[in-house]
Design a protein around this motif. Structure first.
Motif, mmCIF file in Angstrom:
data_model
loop_
_atom_site.group_PDB
_atom_site.id
_atom_site.type_symbol
_atom_site.label_atom_id
_atom_site.label_comp_id
_atom_site.label_asym_id
_atom_site.label_seq_id
_atom_site.Cartn_x
_atom_site.Cartn_y
_atom_site.Cartn_z
ATOM 1 N N GLN A 50 -4.556 3.290 -22.028
ATOM 2 C CA GLN A 50 -4.884 4.711 -22.173
ATOM 3 C C GLN A 50 -5.328 5.346 -20.855
ATOM 4 O O GLN A 50 -6.192 6.232 -20.826
ATOM 5 C CB GLN A 50 -5.959 4.926 -23.241
ATOM 6 N N SER A 51 -4.720 4.889 -19.772
ATOM 7 C CA SER A 51 -5.024 5.447 -18.451
ATOM 8 C C SER A 51 -3.743 5.871 -17.758
ATOM 9 O O SER A 51 -2.641 5.499 -18.179
ATOM 10 C CB SER A 51 -5.773 4.421 -17.592
ATOM 11 N N SER A 52 -3.894 6.633 -16.669
ATOM 12 C CA SER A 52 -2.741 7.203 -15.983
ATOM 13 C C SER A 52 -2.739 6.815 -14.510
ATOM 14 O O SER A 52 -3.766 6.468 -13.932
ATOM 15 C CB SER A 52 -2.754 8.729 -16.097
ATOM 16 N N LEU A 53 -1.561 6.928 -13.917
ATOM 17 C CA LEU A 53 -1.378 6.764 -12.477
ATOM 18 C C LEU A 53 -0.671 8.004 -11.967
ATOM 19 O O LEU A 53 0.314 8.453 -12.567
ATOM 20 C CB LEU A 53 -0.559 5.505 -12.190
ATOM 21 N N SER A 54 -1.168 8.560 -10.869
ATOM 22 C CA SER A 54 -0.590 9.799 -10.340
ATOM 23 C C SER A 54 0.244 9.518 -9.102
ATOM 24 O O SER A 54 -0.167 8.779 -8.211
ATOM 25 C CB SER A 54 -1.697 10.805 -10.010
ATOM 26 N N GLU B 169 -7.541 12.668 -4.694
ATOM 27 C CA GLU B 169 -6.363 12.062 -4.078
ATOM 28 C C GLU B 169 -5.445 11.443 -5.139
ATOM 29 O O GLU B 169 -5.927 10.930 -6.144
ATOM 30 C CB GLU B 169 -6.774 10.982 -3.067
ATOM 31 N N PRO B 170 -4.133 11.460 -4.903
ATOM 32 C CA PRO B 170 -3.204 10.806 -5.828
ATOM 33 C C PRO B 170 -3.276 9.290 -5.642
ATOM 34 O O PRO B 170 -3.739 8.797 -4.610
ATOM 35 C CB PRO B 170 -1.844 11.341 -5.377
ATOM 36 N N ASP B 171 -2.825 8.563 -6.632
ATOM 37 C CA ASP B 171 -2.759 7.103 -6.492
ATOM 38 C C ASP B 171 -1.660 6.703 -5.514
ATOM 39 O O ASP B 171 -1.812 5.741 -4.765
ATOM 40 C CB ASP B 171 -2.502 6.455 -7.859
ATOM 41 N N ILE B 172 -0.557 7.454 -5.539
ATOM 42 C CA ILE B 172 0.582 7.136 -4.675
ATOM 43 C C ILE B 172 1.162 8.424 -4.109
ATOM 44 O O ILE B 172 1.376 9.393 -4.842
ATOM 45 C CB ILE B 172 1.686 6.385 -5.449
ATOM 46 N N GLU C 246 2.995 19.144 -6.510
ATOM 47 C CA GLU C 246 3.954 18.280 -7.214
ATOM 48 C C GLU C 246 3.291 16.978 -7.652
ATOM 49 O O GLU C 246 2.680 16.272 -6.859
ATOM 50 C CB GLU C 246 5.174 18.016 -6.337
ATOM 51 N N LEU C 247 3.424 16.697 -8.931
ATOM 52 C CA LEU C 247 2.711 15.585 -9.549
ATOM 53 C C LEU C 247 3.587 14.920 -10.601
ATOM 54 O O LEU C 247 4.253 15.593 -11.387
ATOM 55 C CB LEU C 247 1.428 16.105 -10.218
ATOM 56 N N ILE C 248 3.599 13.595 -10.587
ATOM 57 C CA ILE C 248 4.228 12.802 -11.646
ATOM 58 C C ILE C 248 3.141 11.882 -12.173
ATOM 59 O O ILE C 248 2.644 11.017 -11.450
ATOM 60 C CB ILE C 248 5.410 11.971 -11.114
ATOM 61 N N GLU C 249 2.739 12.103 -13.409
ATOM 62 C CA GLU C 249 1.677 11.285 -13.993
ATOM 63 C C GLU C 249 2.290 10.326 -14.999
ATOM 64 O O GLU C 249 2.973 10.743 -15.942
ATOM 65 C CB GLU C 249 0.640 12.183 -14.664
ATOM 66 N N ILE C 250 2.045 9.034 -14.787
ATOM 67 C CA ILE C 250 2.568 7.982 -15.652
ATOM 68 C C ILE C 250 1.414 7.444 -16.494
ATOM 69 O O ILE C 250 0.369 7.057 -15.956
ATOM 70 C CB ILE C 250 3.198 6.850 -14.819
ATOM 71 N N TYR C 251 1.606 7.420 -17.803
ATOM 72 C CA TYR C 251 0.526 7.087 -18.744
ATOM 73 C C TYR C 251 0.836 5.794 -19.480
ATOM 74 O O TYR C 251 1.990 5.540 -19.862
ATOM 75 C CB TYR C 251 0.349 8.233 -19.736
ATOM 76 N N ASN C 252 -0.186 4.990 -19.690
ATOM 77 C CA ASN C 252 -0.063 3.752 -20.465
ATOM 78 C C ASN C 252 -0.680 3.969 -21.842
ATOM 79 O O ASN C 252 -1.912 3.977 -21.981
ATOM 80 C CB ASN C 252 -0.779 2.611 -19.739
#
Length: 208
Positions: A91-95, A111-114, A37-43
């Motif tokens: 143009q980067s993401s946080l997982s 590893e995920p960021d959070i 399970e992953l939620i990737e947030i992109y800027n």
């Protein structure tokens, strides 16, 4: 000539009505298997965005939470505040994962960021079995400064059906109306599909 004029008009109209998103967006959402399970947030912007005052939830009355009127979370729901002083570069993401860091890294190799389980968060409400539904749910990224009576939706994703769709109203202090639930287009009709889909990927940063 009339046809050509109409074609040019449609092309111009599509350019006028669409533009690159100027805010954080969901880039990838993986709902199955659980350990993935992953939620990737992109800027998508050209500036770093500070995550202070940004929240993430799969609870569809999240907007009542600021007033303390939110219904009790189900065992599978969560509402978290993203860490202060954390930025997403241009143009980067946080997982973000609903699983442990160990389970996530064993699956992906990084590893995920959070992790909503393992990461120390300032504000969070997490059900005893919080996870993303394989069949139908909604996910919201929103902004709240901790003072205002209303929150600001940043990005919203709805899949499986409209049963979990969100509709805030002017009666609740908002100066605009959300799209009517019957007009909200969800991804994949789970009632007629095999639950084999696992990963949703945004195919464009354009918004209409």
């Amino acid at each position: 000539m009339i046809y050509l004029n109409r074609l040019i008009y449609l092309i111009v109209l599509s350019v006028v009505l669409s533009a690159n998103a100027d805010h954080l967006i969901f880039n990838r959402i993986c709902v199955n298997p659980n350990e993935a399970e992953l939620i990737e947030i992109y800027n998508p912007t050209d500036e770093a965005i500070d995550l202070s005052n940004y929240y993430l939830s799969d609870q569809n009355d999240y907007y009542n939470w600021v007033h303390g009127n939110s219904s009790q979370l189900s065992t599978q729901d969560f509402l978290i505040k993203l860490p202060n002083n954390t930025q997403i570069a241009p143009q980067s993401s946080l997982s973000v994962t609903t699983q442990t860091i160990s389970d996530f890294s064993n699956y992906y190799g990084y590893e995920p960021d959070i992790s909503i389980i393992d990461t120390e968060l300032e504000i969070f409400e997490i059900g005893t079995n919080a996870n993303l539904s394989n069949s139908q749910e909604m996910l919201i990224l929103f902004y709240w400064d901790g003072i205002a009576d209303t929150i600001k939706d940043v990005d919203y994703f709805l899949w499986g059906s409209s049963n979990q769709a969100v509709l805030k109203t002017i009666d609740q202090g908002y100066t605009y109306n959300d799209t009517n639930i019957e007009d909200q287009i969800f991804v994949r009709n789970y009632s007629t599909s095999i639950y084999s889909d696992s990963l949703y990927v945004r195919n464009s940063i354009d918004e209409i």
